[in-house]
Design a protein around this motif. Structure first.
Motif, PDB file in Angstrom:
ATOM      1  N   SER A   1     -53.507  -0.023 -39.844  1.00 65.63           N
ATOM      2  CA  SER A   1     -52.557   0.803 -39.163  1.00 65.63           C
ATOM      3  C   SER A   1     -51.773   2.052 -39.745  1.00 65.63           C
ATOM      4  CB  SER A   1     -51.292  -0.209 -38.926  1.00 65.63           C
ATOM      5  OG  SER A   1     -50.502  -0.297 -40.035  1.00 65.63           O
ATOM      6  N   GLY A   2     -51.937   2.379 -40.977  1.00 58.91           N
ATOM      7  CA  GLY A   2     -51.369   3.561 -41.381  1.00 58.91           C
ATOM      8  C   GLY A   2     -49.755   3.352 -41.680  1.00 58.91           C
ATOM      9  N   TYR A   3     -49.206   2.415 -41.440  1.00 60.34           N
ATOM     10  CA  TYR A   3     -47.837   2.051 -41.592  1.00 60.34           C
ATOM     11  C   TYR A   3     -47.705   0.690 -42.454  1.00 60.34           C
ATOM     12  CZ  TYR A   3     -47.780   5.024 -37.425  1.00 60.34           C
ATOM     13  OH  TYR A   3     -47.542   6.173 -36.789  1.00 60.34           O
ATOM     14  N   GLU A   4     -46.343   0.592 -42.940  1.00 62.93           N
ATOM     15  CA  GLU A   4     -46.151  -0.307 -43.822  1.00 62.93           C
ATOM     16  C   GLU A   4     -45.997  -1.658 -43.010  1.00 62.93           C
ATOM     17  OE1 GLU A   4     -42.931  -2.148 -47.356  1.00 62.93           O
ATOM     18  OE2 GLU A   4     -42.809  -0.009 -46.266  1.00 62.93           O
ATOM     19  N   ILE A   5     -46.829  -2.812 -43.371  1.00 61.42           N
ATOM     20  CA  ILE A   5     -46.802  -3.955 -42.501  1.00 61.42           C
ATOM     21  C   ILE A   5     -46.223  -4.927 -43.525  1.00 61.42           C
ATOM     22  CG2 ILE A   5     -48.048  -5.996 -41.615  1.00 61.42           C
ATOM     23  CD1 ILE A   5     -48.154  -3.236 -40.154  1.00 61.42           C
ATOM     24  N   VAL A   6     -45.382  -5.938 -42.972  1.00 63.02           N
ATOM     25  CA  VAL A   6     -44.544  -7.037 -43.674  1.00 63.02           C
ATOM     26  C   VAL A   6     -45.131  -8.165 -43.092  1.00 63.02           C
ATOM     27  CG1 VAL A   6     -42.425  -7.947 -44.220  1.00 63.02           C
ATOM     28  CG2 VAL A   6     -42.601  -5.470 -44.081  1.00 63.02           C
ATOM     29  N   CYS A   7     -45.704  -9.125 -43.727  1.00 65.97           N
ATOM     30  CA  CYS A   7     -46.237 -10.536 -43.415  1.00 65.97           C
ATOM     31  C   CYS A   7     -46.363 -11.282 -44.647  1.00 65.97           C
ATOM     32  CB  CYS A   7     -47.456 -10.130 -42.744  1.00 65.97           C
ATOM     33  SG  CYS A   7     -48.536 -11.911 -42.464  1.00 65.97           S
ATOM     34  N   LYS A   8     -45.807 -12.643 -44.853  1.00 66.68           N
ATOM     35  CA  LYS A   8     -46.101 -13.328 -45.594  1.00 66.68           C
ATOM     36  C   LYS A   8     -47.631 -13.593 -45.867  1.00 66.68           C
ATOM     37  CE  LYS A   8     -44.161 -17.484 -45.022  1.00 66.68           C
ATOM     38  NZ  LYS A   8     -43.393 -18.645 -44.942  1.00 66.68           N
ATOM     39  N   ASP A   9     -47.867 -14.142 -47.144  1.00 62.42           N
ATOM     40  CA  ASP A   9     -49.419 -14.442 -47.480  1.00 62.42           C
ATOM     41  C   ASP A   9     -49.770 -15.926 -47.414  1.00 62.42           C
ATOM     42  OD1 ASP A   9     -48.082 -15.335 -49.811  1.00 62.42           O
ATOM     43  OD2 ASP A   9     -49.082 -13.790 -51.099  1.00 62.42           O
ATOM     44  N   ARG A  10     -48.780 -17.029 -47.299  1.00 61.99           N
ATOM     45  CA  ARG A  10     -48.985 -18.284 -47.340  1.00 61.99           C
ATOM     46  C   ARG A  10     -48.112 -18.929 -46.242  1.00 61.99           C
ATOM     47  NH1 ARG A  10     -48.633 -21.473 -52.557  1.00 61.99           N
ATOM     48  NH2 ARG A  10     -50.316 -22.280 -51.976  1.00 61.99           N
TER      49      ARG A  10
ATOM     50  N   VAL B   1     -53.125  -0.270 -34.723  1.00 59.83           N
ATOM     51  CA  VAL B   1     -52.217   0.085 -33.819  1.00 59.83           C
ATOM     52  C   VAL B   1     -52.865   0.908 -32.631  1.00 59.83           C
ATOM     53  CG1 VAL B   1     -50.210   0.323 -35.216  1.00 59.83           C
ATOM     54  CG2 VAL B   1     -51.788   2.430 -34.771  1.00 59.83           C
ATOM     55  N   GLU B   2     -52.058   0.834 -31.589  1.00 57.34           N
ATOM     56  CA  GLU B   2     -52.661   1.570 -30.279  1.00 57.34           C
ATOM     57  C   GLU B   2     -51.546   2.322 -29.585  1.00 57.34           C
ATOM     58  OE1 GLU B   2     -54.421  -1.080 -27.712  1.00 57.34           O
ATOM     59  OE2 GLU B   2     -52.671  -1.942 -27.038  1.00 57.34           O
ATOM     60  N   GLU B   3     -51.959   3.376 -28.937  1.00 57.58           N
ATOM     61  CA  GLU B   3     -50.902   4.111 -28.023  1.00 57.58           C
ATOM     62  C   GLU B   3     -50.118   3.560 -26.897  1.00 57.58           C
ATOM     63  OE1 GLU B   3     -49.795   7.228 -28.438  1.00 57.58           O
ATOM     64  OE2 GLU B   3     -50.930   7.394 -30.588  1.00 57.58           O
ATOM     65  N   LEU B   4     -48.975   3.471 -26.802  1.00 56.96           N
ATOM     66  CA  LEU B   4     -48.371   2.852 -25.612  1.00 56.96           C
ATOM     67  C   LEU B   4     -48.248   3.730 -24.326  1.00 56.96           C
ATOM     68  CD1 LEU B   4     -45.803   0.549 -27.205  1.00 56.96           C
ATOM     69  CD2 LEU B   4     -47.579  -0.187 -25.792  1.00 56.96           C
TER      70      LEU B   4
END
Length: 339
Positions: free
Chosen positions: A196-205, A258-261
């Motif tokens: 995405s080029g942006y920081e993504i927050v997501c747990k890994d388990r 990501v995509e443009e809205l």
């Protein structure tokens, strides 16, 4: 001794022979004394009430069984001289007859039940649902609830390795057995490829059906997250920069882009007595939109404010808000005029 039959009076007297009290006449009848014998298997203990060497005809006697050999139960208590009534478990009673009484106790093996705690998605096979003391019983767990590991069993001591699809065995104790299946959650891995080029927050388990939030806090309003690598019905996009994943029962690999809205229009259905002000006529998906209402509080009440049929969040008597959807929306206001 039948010679004591007759009518008598009794007196209470002092040591000096002074009569203190004279009773009414009473009649005494001394009847025949009969014996009681009981034939019981080895290991059986019992008590009698009353317990004495001899009984008279018609006398009420209770027999209480206080101990039985392990794994056994009473099948019958019989007598040729009296009728025996069972009062409760292991408690019996009868009235003495005009004869010596002989009782006989018979035993049989007691049948115990086997149950397995019910869990949705759990299936098993038992070699028997009932068994006698010291019988060998086998149990096979054939399937488990989704997302669970088999840890152990409670309520029984078993031999063999506890594996789904393989039998284990146990020796039946002298009691009903309720087997509990002990499970634990399987923790699955979440791998994320961030394009995405942006920081993504997501747990890994995560465990099965756990809700996992995926977010990009610095994503601009005119772009949105796109998550692939998983079934679409497991992803719910809350805003353009936040989504919730319902974890499947498997390790997963996600790719995030990501995509443009495009902006979508916001329409308003006017309501009598209310002026509606919205900051903009168009908005991007995920933006918070504030609705300001102006009306005479003495004449009108707001019944509902709905956006595409969904209730908006009430911020106050004159202000509501909603999150812009990825489509055109219409704000509808229902009012009530005070008579």
């Amino acid at each position: 001794d039948a010679s004591y039959n007759g009518t008598y009076k009794f007196y209470i007297i002092t040591d000096e022979g002074k009569v203190v009290k004279e009773s009414e006449s009473i009649t005494i009848g001394i009847g025949q004394i009969y014996s009681l014998s009981l034939n019981a298997p080895e290991g059986v203990s019992y008590s009698l009430s009353p317990n004495k060497e001899g009984y008279v005809a018609g006398e009420y006697v209770e027999l209480r069984i206080t101990n039985l050999p392990i794994g056994m139960e009473i099948s019958s208590i019989t007598s040729e001289q009296v009728d025996i009534e069972q009062l409760s478990e292991n408690v019996y009673a009868f009235n003495f007859s005009s004869a010596d009484v002989e009782l006989s106790i018979s035993l049989q093996q007691k049948l115990y039940t086997i149950t397995v705690g019910q869990l949705e998605g759990l299936s098993y096979q038992l070699s028997a649902n009932e068994a006698y003391y010291n019988d060998e019983v086998t149990l096979t767990i054939t399937s488990l609830p989704i997302g669970k590991n088999l840890v152990g069993l409670s309520g029984v001591e078993y031999q063999g390795e506890l594996v789904v699809g393989e039998s284990i065995s146990f020796t039946m104790p002298a009691e009903n057995v309720e087997i509990g299946v002990v499970l634990e959650d399987i923790v699955y891995n979440i791998a994320v490829t961030n394009n995405s080029g942006y920081e993504i927050v997501c747990k890994d388990r995560a465990i099965y059906q756990e809700e996992v939030t995926i977010s990009a806090g610095d994503l601009p309003d005119n772009q949105r997250l796109v998550i692939s690598g998983i079934e679409e019905d497991l992803i719910t996009y809350l805003t353009n920069k936040e989504a919730v994943l319902t974890m499947p029962a498997d390790n997963i690999s996600l790719t995030i882009t990501v995509e443009e809205l495009e902006e979508h229009a916001i329409g308003v259905v006017e309501a009598a007595g209310v002026e509606v002000a919205i900051g903009k006529g168009q908005a991007y998906f995920g933006q918070e939109i504030v609705i300001d209402l102006t009306y005479d509080f003495r004449q009108f009440r707001i019944v509902s404010v709905r956006v595409n049929g969904v209730e908006a969040e009430k911020l106050g008597d004159f202000q509501y808000s909603f999150i812009m959807q990825d489509e055109e929306v219409t704000v509808e206001i229902e009012t009530y005029q005070i008579p």
